[in-house]
Design a protein around this motif. Sequence first.
Motif, PDB file in Angstrom:
ATOM      1  N   ARG A 158     -11.706  16.051   8.194  1.00  0.00           N
ATOM      2  CA  ARG A 158     -11.304  16.892   7.061  1.00  0.00           C
ATOM      3  C   ARG A 158     -12.511  17.278   6.194  1.00  0.00           C
ATOM      4  NH1 ARG A 158      -9.556  11.798   5.813  1.00  0.00           N
ATOM      5  NH2 ARG A 158     -10.165  10.879   3.829  1.00  0.00           N
ATOM      6  N   PHE A 159     -13.631  16.570   6.388  1.00  0.00           N
ATOM      7  CA  PHE A 159     -14.849  16.910   5.647  1.00  0.00           C
ATOM      8  C   PHE A 159     -15.833  17.703   6.500  1.00  0.00           C
ATOM      9  CE2 PHE A 159     -13.447  12.943   3.466  1.00  0.00           C
ATOM     10  CZ  PHE A 159     -13.153  13.527   2.248  1.00  0.00           C
ATOM     11  N   ALA A 200      -9.777  18.029   0.202  1.00  0.00           N
ATOM     12  CA  ALA A 200     -11.004  17.464   0.773  1.00  0.00           C
ATOM     13  C   ALA A 200     -12.241  18.041   0.079  1.00  0.00           C
ATOM     14  CB  ALA A 200     -11.053  17.745   2.277  1.00  0.00           C
ATOM     15  N   LEU A 201     -12.204  19.361  -0.160  1.00  0.00           N
ATOM     16  CA  LEU A 201     -13.345  20.008  -0.818  1.00  0.00           C
ATOM     17  C   LEU A 201     -13.617  19.410  -2.194  1.00  0.00           C
ATOM     18  CD1 LEU A 201     -12.611  23.739   0.064  1.00  0.00           C
ATOM     19  CD2 LEU A 201     -14.777  22.604   0.469  1.00  0.00           C
ATOM     20  N   SER A 259     -12.680  16.587  -3.483  1.00  0.00           N
ATOM     21  CA  SER A 259     -13.078  15.173  -3.503  1.00  0.00           C
ATOM     22  C   SER A 259     -14.578  15.054  -3.235  1.00  0.00           C
ATOM     23  CB  SER A 259     -12.261  14.352  -2.499  1.00  0.00           C
ATOM     24  OG  SER A 259     -12.654  14.631  -1.182  1.00  0.00           O
ATOM     25  N   SER A 260     -15.102  15.928  -2.365  1.00  0.00           N
ATOM     26  CA  SER A 260     -16.552  15.939  -2.144  1.00  0.00           C
ATOM     27  C   SER A 260     -17.287  16.399  -3.404  1.00  0.00           C
ATOM     28  CB  SER A 260     -16.906  16.870  -0.983  1.00  0.00           C
ATOM     29  OG  SER A 260     -16.510  16.321   0.242  1.00  0.00           O
ATOM     30  N   THR A 285     -22.106   8.605  -1.818  1.00  0.00           N
ATOM     31  CA  THR A 285     -20.897   9.159  -2.437  1.00  0.00           C
ATOM     32  C   THR A 285     -19.670   8.460  -1.868  1.00  0.00           C
ATOM     33  OG1 THR A 285     -20.839  10.937  -0.807  1.00  0.00           O
ATOM     34  CG2 THR A 285     -21.936  11.419  -2.887  1.00  0.00           C
ATOM     35  N   SER A 298      -6.412  12.343  -3.621  1.00  0.00           N
ATOM     36  CA  SER A 298      -7.009  11.020  -3.754  1.00  0.00           C
ATOM     37  C   SER A 298      -8.526  11.189  -3.753  1.00  0.00           C
ATOM     38  CB  SER A 298      -6.574  10.123  -2.592  1.00  0.00           C
ATOM     39  OG  SER A 298      -7.025  10.655  -1.364  1.00  0.00           O
ATOM     40  N   ALA A 299      -9.228  10.191  -4.246  1.00  0.00           N
ATOM     41  CA  ALA A 299     -10.688  10.293  -4.316  1.00  0.00           C
ATOM     42  C   ALA A 299     -11.304  10.469  -2.938  1.00  0.00           C
ATOM     43  CB  ALA A 299     -11.269   9.058  -4.999  1.00  0.00           C
ATOM     44  N   ASP A 300     -10.598  10.025  -1.895  1.00  0.00           N
ATOM     45  CA  ASP A 300     -11.142  10.176  -0.545  1.00  0.00           C
ATOM     46  C   ASP A 300     -10.551  11.387   0.176  1.00  0.00           C
ATOM     47  OD1 ASP A 300      -8.678   8.943  -0.335  1.00  0.00           O
ATOM     48  OD2 ASP A 300      -9.250   7.667   1.343  1.00  0.00           O
ATOM     49  N   GLY A 301     -10.009  12.319  -0.592  1.00  0.00           N
ATOM     50  CA  GLY A 301      -9.758  13.643  -0.043  1.00  0.00           C
ATOM     51  C   GLY A 301      -8.406  13.903   0.585  1.00  0.00           C
ATOM     52  N   PHE A 302      -7.417  13.072   0.295  1.00  0.00           N
ATOM     53  CA  PHE A 302      -6.064  13.361   0.790  1.00  0.00           C
ATOM     54  C   PHE A 302      -5.264  14.060  -0.294  1.00  0.00           C
ATOM     55  CE2 PHE A 302      -7.078   9.725   3.597  1.00  0.00           C
ATOM     56  CZ  PHE A 302      -6.809  10.321   4.822  1.00  0.00           C
ATOM     57  N   ALA A 311     -17.280  13.636  -5.972  1.00  0.00           N
ATOM     58  CA  ALA A 311     -18.190  12.530  -5.636  1.00  0.00           C
ATOM     59  C   ALA A 311     -19.640  12.939  -5.857  1.00  0.00           C
ATOM     60  CB  ALA A 311     -17.966  12.104  -4.187  1.00  0.00           C
ATOM     61  N   LEU A 312     -19.972  14.183  -5.487  1.00  0.00           N
ATOM     62  CA  LEU A 312     -21.341  14.665  -5.698  1.00  0.00           C
ATOM     63  C   LEU A 312     -21.634  14.794  -7.192  1.00  0.00           C
ATOM     64  CD1 LEU A 312     -21.411  17.317  -2.836  1.00  0.00           C
ATOM     65  CD2 LEU A 312     -22.840  15.275  -2.973  1.00  0.00           C
ATOM     66  N   THR A 371     -15.336   4.723   1.582  1.00  0.00           N
ATOM     67  CA  THR A 371     -15.707   5.719   2.575  1.00  0.00           C
ATOM     68  C   THR A 371     -16.488   6.854   1.924  1.00  0.00           C
ATOM     69  OG1 THR A 371     -14.841   7.054   4.406  1.00  0.00           O
ATOM     70  CG2 THR A 371     -13.572   7.080   2.366  1.00  0.00           C
ATOM     71  N   VAL A 398     -17.471  10.579   1.061  1.00  0.00           N
ATOM     72  CA  VAL A 398     -16.757  11.860   1.008  1.00  0.00           C
ATOM     73  C   VAL A 398     -17.687  13.042   0.738  1.00  0.00           C
ATOM     74  CG1 VAL A 398     -14.585  10.813   0.281  1.00  0.00           C
ATOM     75  CG2 VAL A 398     -16.178  11.611  -1.445  1.00  0.00           C
ATOM     76  N   GLY A 399     -18.917  12.770   0.346  1.00  0.00           N
ATOM     77  CA  GLY A 399     -19.855  13.857   0.073  1.00  0.00           C
ATOM     78  C   GLY A 399     -21.015  13.811   1.051  1.00  0.00           C
ATOM     79  N   VAL A 440     -16.301   6.380  -1.999  1.00  0.00           N
ATOM     80  CA  VAL A 440     -15.175   6.192  -2.920  1.00  0.00           C
ATOM     81  C   VAL A 440     -14.179   5.234  -2.260  1.00  0.00           C
ATOM     82  CG1 VAL A 440     -15.422   8.518  -3.891  1.00  0.00           C
ATOM     83  CG2 VAL A 440     -13.836   8.122  -1.995  1.00  0.00           C
ATOM     84  N   GLN A 441     -13.186   4.861  -3.040  1.00  0.00           N
ATOM     85  CA  GLN A 441     -12.147   3.982  -2.507  1.00  0.00           C
ATOM     86  C   GLN A 441     -11.438   4.665  -1.335  1.00  0.00           C
ATOM     87  OE1 GLN A 441      -8.954   3.205  -5.228  1.00  0.00           O
ATOM     88  NE2 GLN A 441      -7.891   1.832  -3.846  1.00  0.00           N
ATOM     89  N   GLN A 497      -5.148   4.355  -9.744  1.00  0.00           N
ATOM     90  CA  GLN A 497      -5.864   4.895  -8.581  1.00  0.00           C
ATOM     91  C   GLN A 497      -6.695   6.098  -9.009  1.00  0.00           C
ATOM     92  OE1 GLN A 497      -3.633   5.604  -4.896  1.00  0.00           O
ATOM     93  NE2 GLN A 497      -4.943   7.366  -4.451  1.00  0.00           N
ATOM     94  N   PHE A 528       0.840  -1.207   0.000  1.00  0.00           N
ATOM     95  CA  PHE A 528       0.000   0.000   0.000  1.00  0.00           C
ATOM     96  C   PHE A 528       0.871   1.251   0.000  1.00  0.00           C
ATOM     97  CE2 PHE A 528      -2.400   3.326   2.128  1.00  0.00           C
ATOM     98  CZ  PHE A 528      -3.600   3.285   1.448  1.00  0.00           C
ATOM     99  N   PHE A 540     -16.462  20.710   6.618  1.00  0.00           N
ATOM    100  CA  PHE A 540     -17.210  21.713   5.846  1.00  0.00           C
ATOM    101  C   PHE A 540     -18.530  21.124   5.323  1.00  0.00           C
ATOM    102  CE2 PHE A 540     -14.441  19.488   2.930  1.00  0.00           C
ATOM    103  CZ  PHE A 540     -15.270  19.209   1.859  1.00  0.00           C
TER     104      PHE A 540
END
Lengths: 132, 177
Positions: free
Chosen positions: B74-75, A58-59, A61-62, B33, A37-41, A65-66, B47, B49-50, B35-36, A101, A5, B77
Amino acid sequence: MPTLFEVSSADVAAQALRAVQALLVDLDGAATIVIASADGFELAHGGRLAVAPARLAALVSSFAALGDVASRESSIGTARCLVIDASQGRLVVRCMQLRGQAVVVVVLTDASVLLGRVWHSLAAAERLVNDA
Amino acid sequence: MTMKDFKIVFTGTPGAGKTTAIAALSDTPPVSTEVQNTDAGLHKARTTVGLDFGQVDLGDGQCVRLFGTPGQARFEFMWRIVATDAAGLVFLIDNSRPDPLADFAAFLDAWRDLLPQMSCVAGIGRTEACTRPSVDEHADLLAARGLVFPVVAVDVRRRDDVLMLVDLVLALALTRA
């Protein structure tokens, strides 16, 4: 000894940095570029930072996803790109694969940059890092 | 807010079961929402994320919209965005995590300024496998902060348990109205 990983993450982060550098060279008017990353890192960032890259990661990635769930609910397939066209600039968010990824790339530009130019550069950056 | 259209938000730590709870109760396929997950410390493949979204018809024309927040700080917001105009808030706490009371305290702190406007309930998960802290200890944590609202043990995979949480929040909201 690093885990699989960790090795994979390091490779993705290295390629993300390469993509950021390519985009900064290619795009005049791009103030900030962050790859998350897709999960916000945050994986890599560059440019003049008007916002903390970890927060922007983080913003977006949200947002991504939305946007993706809105695309799927609307039966128009998988989301590739989202644009926030604001009074003083744009946030262009693109979902892409980086060494297998899922990542999210955000380019913060001023209002003078043509959207088509940004899309072209993002596509070129994706090819660059995945063909390497 | 009318009882015709009621918004309830589920929040809590990653893995506490927010997505599962909404999927268990929603009459319609939930919007998710996920994602990996790339955080090795989370021990889960995907997990949120939205947000999560579902809805349940309680009869008599009453529809409850169910929203779930991402769990990671971190989310944060998104928590505020999702909570807009919500009448009820469900805290989900995973009792199998290393320090569930600290988790609960952190979420109470994060939501502190919104708590006076919302009816709240806490669902403590995985209490059968992890009996401590007890439900009473979680309630004591609330009391120590001058807060009083129901704290119950739940299995969010069970529709009836999630419905109980929603019923509790609705009852409190009616009392406040």
